[in-house]
Design a protein around this motif. Structure first.
Motif, PDB file in Angstrom:
ATOM      1  N   MET A   1      20.928  -2.552 -45.917  1.00  0.00           N
ATOM      2  CA  MET A   1      20.290  -2.177 -47.176  1.00  0.00           C
ATOM      3  C   MET A   1      19.214  -3.202 -47.558  1.00  0.00           C
ATOM      4  O   MET A   1      18.094  -2.843 -47.916  1.00  0.00           O
ATOM      5  CB  MET A   1      21.352  -2.089 -48.279  1.00  0.00           C
ATOM      6  N   ILE A   2      19.579  -4.480 -47.487  1.00  0.00           N
ATOM      7  CA  ILE A   2      18.624  -5.528 -47.838  1.00  0.00           C
ATOM      8  C   ILE A   2      17.452  -5.530 -46.857  1.00  0.00           C
ATOM      9  O   ILE A   2      16.290  -5.646 -47.253  1.00  0.00           O
ATOM     10  CB  ILE A   2      19.321  -6.904 -47.854  1.00  0.00           C
ATOM     11  N   ARG A   3      17.763  -5.375 -45.564  1.00  0.00           N
ATOM     12  CA  ARG A   3      16.694  -5.368 -44.568  1.00  0.00           C
ATOM     13  C   ARG A   3      15.787  -4.150 -44.756  1.00  0.00           C
ATOM     14  O   ARG A   3      14.563  -4.261 -44.608  1.00  0.00           O
ATOM     15  CB  ARG A   3      17.287  -5.366 -43.165  1.00  0.00           C
ATOM     16  N   ALA A   4      16.365  -3.006 -45.092  1.00  0.00           N
ATOM     17  CA  ALA A   4      15.563  -1.805 -45.307  1.00  0.00           C
ATOM     18  C   ALA A   4      14.611  -2.000 -46.479  1.00  0.00           C
ATOM     19  O   ALA A   4      13.430  -1.612 -46.420  1.00  0.00           O
ATOM     20  CB  ALA A   4      16.471  -0.607 -45.550  1.00  0.00           C
ATOM     21  N   PHE A   5      15.109  -2.618 -47.549  1.00  0.00           N
ATOM     22  CA  PHE A   5      14.259  -2.874 -48.704  1.00  0.00           C
ATOM     23  C   PHE A   5      13.158  -3.868 -48.356  1.00  0.00           C
ATOM     24  O   PHE A   5      11.992  -3.692 -48.749  1.00  0.00           O
ATOM     25  CB  PHE A   5      15.095  -3.415 -49.873  1.00  0.00           C
ATOM     26  N   PHE A   6      13.532  -4.916 -47.606  1.00  0.00           N
ATOM     27  CA  PHE A   6      12.538  -5.928 -47.229  1.00  0.00           C
ATOM     28  C   PHE A   6      11.456  -5.311 -46.342  1.00  0.00           C
ATOM     29  O   PHE A   6      10.264  -5.597 -46.507  1.00  0.00           O
ATOM     30  CB  PHE A   6      13.223  -7.079 -46.506  1.00  0.00           C
ATOM     31  N   ASN A   7      11.875  -4.464 -45.385  1.00  0.00           N
ATOM     32  CA  ASN A   7      10.897  -3.798 -44.522  1.00  0.00           C
ATOM     33  C   ASN A   7       9.953  -2.922 -45.334  1.00  0.00           C
ATOM     34  O   ASN A   7       8.745  -2.877 -45.073  1.00  0.00           O
ATOM     35  CB  ASN A   7      11.612  -2.955 -43.468  1.00  0.00           C
ATOM     36  N   PHE A   8      10.497  -2.217 -46.322  1.00  0.00           N
ATOM     37  CA  PHE A   8       9.649  -1.388 -47.187  1.00  0.00           C
ATOM     38  C   PHE A   8       8.651  -2.263 -47.942  1.00  0.00           C
ATOM     39  O   PHE A   8       7.456  -1.953 -48.009  1.00  0.00           O
ATOM     40  CB  PHE A   8      10.510  -0.593 -48.171  1.00  0.00           C
ATOM     41  N   PHE A   9       9.140  -3.341 -48.520  1.00  0.00           N
ATOM     42  CA  PHE A   9       8.289  -4.253 -49.282  1.00  0.00           C
ATOM     43  C   PHE A   9       7.183  -4.839 -48.409  1.00  0.00           C
ATOM     44  O   PHE A   9       6.023  -4.953 -48.837  1.00  0.00           O
ATOM     45  CB  PHE A   9       9.155  -5.368 -49.870  1.00  0.00           C
ATOM     46  N   LEU A  10       7.526  -5.172 -47.172  1.00  0.00           N
ATOM     47  CA  LEU A  10       6.575  -5.816 -46.271  1.00  0.00           C
ATOM     48  C   LEU A  10       5.639  -4.817 -45.606  1.00  0.00           C
ATOM     49  O   LEU A  10       4.410  -4.987 -45.620  1.00  0.00           O
ATOM     50  CB  LEU A  10       7.345  -6.601 -45.203  1.00  0.00           C
ATOM     51  N   PHE A  11       6.199  -3.765 -45.042  1.00  0.00           N
ATOM     52  CA  PHE A  11       5.410  -2.848 -44.222  1.00  0.00           C
ATOM     53  C   PHE A  11       4.690  -1.764 -45.017  1.00  0.00           C
ATOM     54  O   PHE A  11       3.794  -1.100 -44.487  1.00  0.00           O
ATOM     55  CB  PHE A  11       6.297  -2.209 -43.155  1.00  0.00           C
ATOM     56  N   SER A  12       5.055  -1.566 -46.274  1.00  0.00           N
ATOM     57  CA  SER A  12       4.325  -0.616 -47.121  1.00  0.00           C
ATOM     58  C   SER A  12       3.066  -1.250 -47.691  1.00  0.00           C
ATOM     59  O   SER A  12       2.301  -0.601 -48.398  1.00  0.00           O
ATOM     60  CB  SER A  12       5.214  -0.139 -48.273  1.00  0.00           C
ATOM     61  N   SER A  13       2.865  -2.536 -47.407  1.00  0.00           N
ATOM     62  CA  SER A  13       1.717  -3.326 -47.848  1.00  0.00           C
ATOM     63  C   SER A  13       1.804  -3.770 -49.301  1.00  0.00           C
ATOM     64  O   SER A  13       0.821  -4.276 -49.853  1.00  0.00           O
ATOM     65  CB  SER A  13       0.394  -2.562 -47.615  1.00  0.00           C
ATOM     66  N   LEU A  14       2.962  -3.631 -49.925  1.00  0.00           N
ATOM     67  CA  LEU A  14       3.150  -4.180 -51.265  1.00  0.00           C
ATOM     68  C   LEU A  14       3.016  -5.706 -51.231  1.00  0.00           C
ATOM     69  O   LEU A  14       2.413  -6.314 -52.118  1.00  0.00           O
ATOM     70  CB  LEU A  14       4.516  -3.787 -51.819  1.00  0.00           C
ATOM     71  N   TYR A  15       3.582  -6.300 -50.211  1.00  0.00           N
ATOM     72  CA  TYR A  15       3.563  -7.763 -50.089  1.00  0.00           C
ATOM     73  C   TYR A  15       2.142  -8.300 -49.968  1.00  0.00           C
ATOM     74  O   TYR A  15       1.749  -9.232 -50.690  1.00  0.00           O
ATOM     75  CB  TYR A  15       4.400  -8.171 -48.878  1.00  0.00           C
ATOM     76  N   ILE A  16       1.350  -7.710 -49.072  1.00  0.00           N
ATOM     77  CA  ILE A  16      -0.005  -8.214 -48.863  1.00  0.00           C
ATOM     78  C   ILE A  16      -0.865  -7.958 -50.090  1.00  0.00           C
ATOM     79  O   ILE A  16      -1.788  -8.737 -50.402  1.00  0.00           O
ATOM     80  CB  ILE A  16      -0.628  -7.585 -47.595  1.00  0.00           C
ATOM     81  N   ALA A  17      -0.575  -6.886 -50.833  1.00  0.00           N
ATOM     82  CA  ALA A  17      -1.318  -6.610 -52.061  1.00  0.00           C
ATOM     83  C   ALA A  17      -1.027  -7.670 -53.122  1.00  0.00           C
ATOM     84  O   ALA A  17      -1.923  -8.106 -53.849  1.00  0.00           O
ATOM     85  CB  ALA A  17      -0.973  -5.221 -52.586  1.00  0.00           C
ATOM     86  N   ILE A  18       0.225  -8.090 -53.200  1.00  0.00           N
ATOM     87  CA  ILE A  18       0.599  -9.158 -54.137  1.00  0.00           C
ATOM     88  C   ILE A  18      -0.069 -10.465 -53.726  1.00  0.00           C
ATOM     89  O   ILE A  18      -0.528 -11.243 -54.581  1.00  0.00           O
ATOM     90  CB  ILE A  18       2.128  -9.295 -54.199  1.00  0.00           C
ATOM     91  N   CYS A  19      -0.129 -10.714 -52.424  1.00  0.00           N
ATOM     92  CA  CYS A  19      -0.835 -11.909 -51.935  1.00  0.00           C
ATOM     93  C   CYS A  19      -2.274 -11.928 -52.451  1.00  0.00           C
ATOM     94  O   CYS A  19      -2.756 -12.958 -52.940  1.00  0.00           O
ATOM     95  CB  CYS A  19      -0.857 -11.923 -50.409  1.00  0.00           C
ATOM     96  N   ALA A  20      -2.949 -10.796 -52.336  1.00  0.00           N
ATOM     97  CA  ALA A  20      -4.351 -10.717 -52.756  1.00  0.00           C
ATOM     98  C   ALA A  20      -4.500 -10.985 -54.253  1.00  0.00           C
ATOM     99  O   ALA A  20      -5.420 -11.682 -54.687  1.00  0.00           O
ATOM    100  CB  ALA A  20      -4.919  -9.344 -52.403  1.00  0.00           C
ATOM    101  N   VAL A  21      -3.582 -10.436 -55.049  1.00  0.00           N
ATOM    102  CA  VAL A  21      -3.655 -10.616 -56.501  1.00  0.00           C
ATOM    103  C   VAL A  21      -3.427 -12.073 -56.886  1.00  0.00           C
ATOM    104  O   VAL A  21      -4.153 -12.638 -57.716  1.00  0.00           O
ATOM    105  CB  VAL A  21      -2.635  -9.702 -57.212  1.00  0.00           C
ATOM    106  N   ILE A  22      -2.423 -12.710 -56.289  1.00  0.00           N
ATOM    107  CA  ILE A  22      -2.117 -14.102 -56.631  1.00  0.00           C
ATOM    108  C   ILE A  22      -3.263 -15.019 -56.211  1.00  0.00           C
ATOM    109  O   ILE A  22      -3.615 -15.970 -56.919  1.00  0.00           O
ATOM    110  CB  ILE A  22      -0.793 -14.537 -55.976  1.00  0.00           C
ATOM    111  N   MET A  23      -3.880 -14.738 -55.070  1.00  0.00           N
ATOM    112  CA  MET A  23      -5.035 -15.528 -54.636  1.00  0.00           C
ATOM    113  C   MET A  23      -6.192 -15.389 -55.612  1.00  0.00           C
ATOM    114  O   MET A  23      -6.892 -16.364 -55.922  1.00  0.00           O
ATOM    115  CB  MET A  23      -5.459 -15.102 -53.223  1.00  0.00           C
ATOM    116  N   THR A  24      -6.401 -14.179 -56.115  1.00  0.00           N
ATOM    117  CA  THR A  24      -7.459 -13.946 -57.095  1.00  0.00           C
ATOM    118  C   THR A  24      -7.161 -14.681 -58.399  1.00  0.00           C
ATOM    119  O   THR A  24      -8.059 -15.263 -59.026  1.00  0.00           O
ATOM    120  CB  THR A  24      -7.614 -12.443 -57.366  1.00  0.00           C
ATOM    121  N   TRP A  25      -5.892 -14.668 -58.802  1.00  0.00           N
ATOM    122  CA  TRP A  25      -5.489 -15.404 -59.999  1.00  0.00           C
ATOM    123  C   TRP A  25      -5.834 -16.886 -59.865  1.00  0.00           C
ATOM    124  O   TRP A  25      -6.330 -17.511 -60.801  1.00  0.00           O
ATOM    125  CB  TRP A  25      -3.984 -15.229 -60.224  1.00  0.00           C
ATOM    126  N   GLN A  26      -5.564 -17.455 -58.698  1.00  0.00           N
ATOM    127  CA  GLN A  26      -5.861 -18.865 -58.498  1.00  0.00           C
ATOM    128  C   GLN A  26      -7.361 -19.137 -58.602  1.00  0.00           C
ATOM    129  O   GLN A  26      -7.779 -20.159 -59.170  1.00  0.00           O
ATOM    130  CB  GLN A  26      -5.337 -19.350 -57.149  1.00  0.00           C
TER     131      GLN A  26
END
Length: 282
Positions: free
Chosen positions: A1-26
Motif C-alpha cells: 500500500m505504501i509503495r503503491a502510494f509512493f509510486n503514484f506520487f513519484l511516477f504521476s509527476s506530482l513529485y517533480i511538480a512540487i520540486c519545480a514550485v519549491i525551487m521557484t519559491w527559493q
C-alpha cells in the motif's frame, strides 16, 4: 500500500511538480521578487504535471524495461488524465500572466520542444538529430522556468544576483542531467537522439560533469554577500552531493535513485531554505 502510494506520487509527476514550485519559491526569496507569486506557483505546478505526463506518454518502452516504464504502460489513461488536468490548470493560471505573454510563451514553447522529438510525426522527427541540444536544453528550460521567468514577471532583472543564481541553477541541473543521459545513452543512440552525452567519450564527460559542478559552486559562492550564511550553505549542499554521487549513479539504474533522489537534488537547497525560513531563520 505504501509503495503503491509512493509510486503514484513519484511516477504521476506530482513529485517533480512540487520540486519545480519549491525551487521557484527559493528564487523569489533570494531575489526578493514582488509579484503574484502564488498564481505563478500554481501555473508552474500544473504546467509541470502536463508536460511530464505528455513526455512520458510518448516515451517508448516495455513493462519489463524499468519500474517507471511498467507503471506508465499500465496507466496510460491516467497519464492522459494528468496531461489534461495539467493543461487545464496551466491555462487557467496563465490567464493572469497574459500581460507577460512573451516570456511565458517562451517557456511553453521551450517545454514543448523538449518532448517534440517523441511526437510520432515527421514534422518533429528532425529535432532528435540536433547535436548537443538535449541535455543543455532541459537544464535551460528548468532554469528559465524556476529562476529567470519569475524575475522577468516581477520586472526585476537588473541585479547581479539574478545572474549568479541563474548560473548556479543551470550548472547544477546540467550536471544532474548528465547522469540521466549517461544512463540512457545507449537507448538514445538506438533512437538516433544526439547530444554531447552520446557523442563524447567517458573521459571528456567526466571533465564536463565536474566542470559543471565546479561552476555551480562558484556561482553559489558569488551570492555570499547577498544571502544569509545558512542559505549559502543550502546552495552548496546539493553541489557537494552531486560531486560525490557520479560513480554510484553510473553503477546503479534504479528509477527511485534517479527520479526521487537525483531529481530531489534540484530542490534540496530550496527545501533546506524553506525549513530554515519556517523555523524563523535561526
Amino acid at each position: 500500500m505504501i509503495r503503491a502510494f509512493f509510486n503514484f506520487f513519484l511516477f504521476s509527476s506530482l513529485y517533480i511538480a512540487i520540486c519545480a514550485v519549491i525551487m521557484t519559491w527559493q528564487t523569489d526569496h533570494i531575489l526578493q521578487l514582488r509579484y503574484d507569486s502564488l498564481n505563478y506557483y500554481y501555473f508552474v505546478f500544473f504546467a509541470t504535471i502536463c508536460s511530464y505526463n505528455f513526455h512520458w506518454y510518448l516515451t517508448p518502452g516495455s513493462i519489463n524495461t524499468s519500474e517507471r516504464h511498467g507503471w506508465n504502460l499500465r496507466r496510460r489513461k491516467l497519464q492522459l488524465l494528468g496531461c489534461a488536468i495539467g493543461l487545464i490548470g496551466a491555462i487557467w493560471f496563465a490567464l493572469p500572466l497574459l500581460k507577460h505573454w512573451l516570456p511565458v510563451s517562451g517557456a511553453v514553447l521551450l517545454t514543448f520542444l523538449y518532448s517534440a522529438p517523441k511526437v510520432p510525426h515527421k514534422m518533429f522527427s528532425w529535432l532528435s538529430k540536433i547535436a548537443i541540444g538535449k541535455t543543455i536544453f532541459l537544464a535551460f528550460v528548468w532554469t528559465y522556468v524556476t529562476t529567470v521567468l519569475p524575475a522577468l514577471i516581477a520586472g526585476d532583472t537588473d541585479t547581479l544576483e539574478i545572474l549568479y543564481l541563474t548560473g548556479h541553477r543551470f550548472f547544477l541541473i546540467y550536471a544532474i542531467c548528465i547522469l540521466f543521459d549517461y544512463r540512457d545513452r545507449e537507448q538514445d543512440r538506438q533512437q538516433g537522439i544526439r547530444s554531447l552525452i552520446t557523442l563524447l567519450p567517458d573521459a571528456q564527460l567526466d571533465k564536463l560533469y565536474y566542470g559543471s559542478v565546479l561552476l555551480a559552486a562558484v556561482f553559489a559562492l558569488l551570492l555570499a554577500t547577498a544571502v544569509p550564511i545558512f542559505v549559502l550553505f543550502s546552495l552548496l549542499v546539493p553541489v557537494t552531493i552531486t560531486a560525490m554521487i557520479k560513480r554510484y549513479a553510473q553503477e546503479h539504474d534504479s528509477d527511485y535513485l534517479y527520479y526521487f533522489y537525483l531529481d530531489g537534488l534540484m530542490m534540496l537547497s530550496a527545501l533546506l531554505h524553506l525549513l530554515w525560513v519556517s523555523a524563523g531563520g535561526i
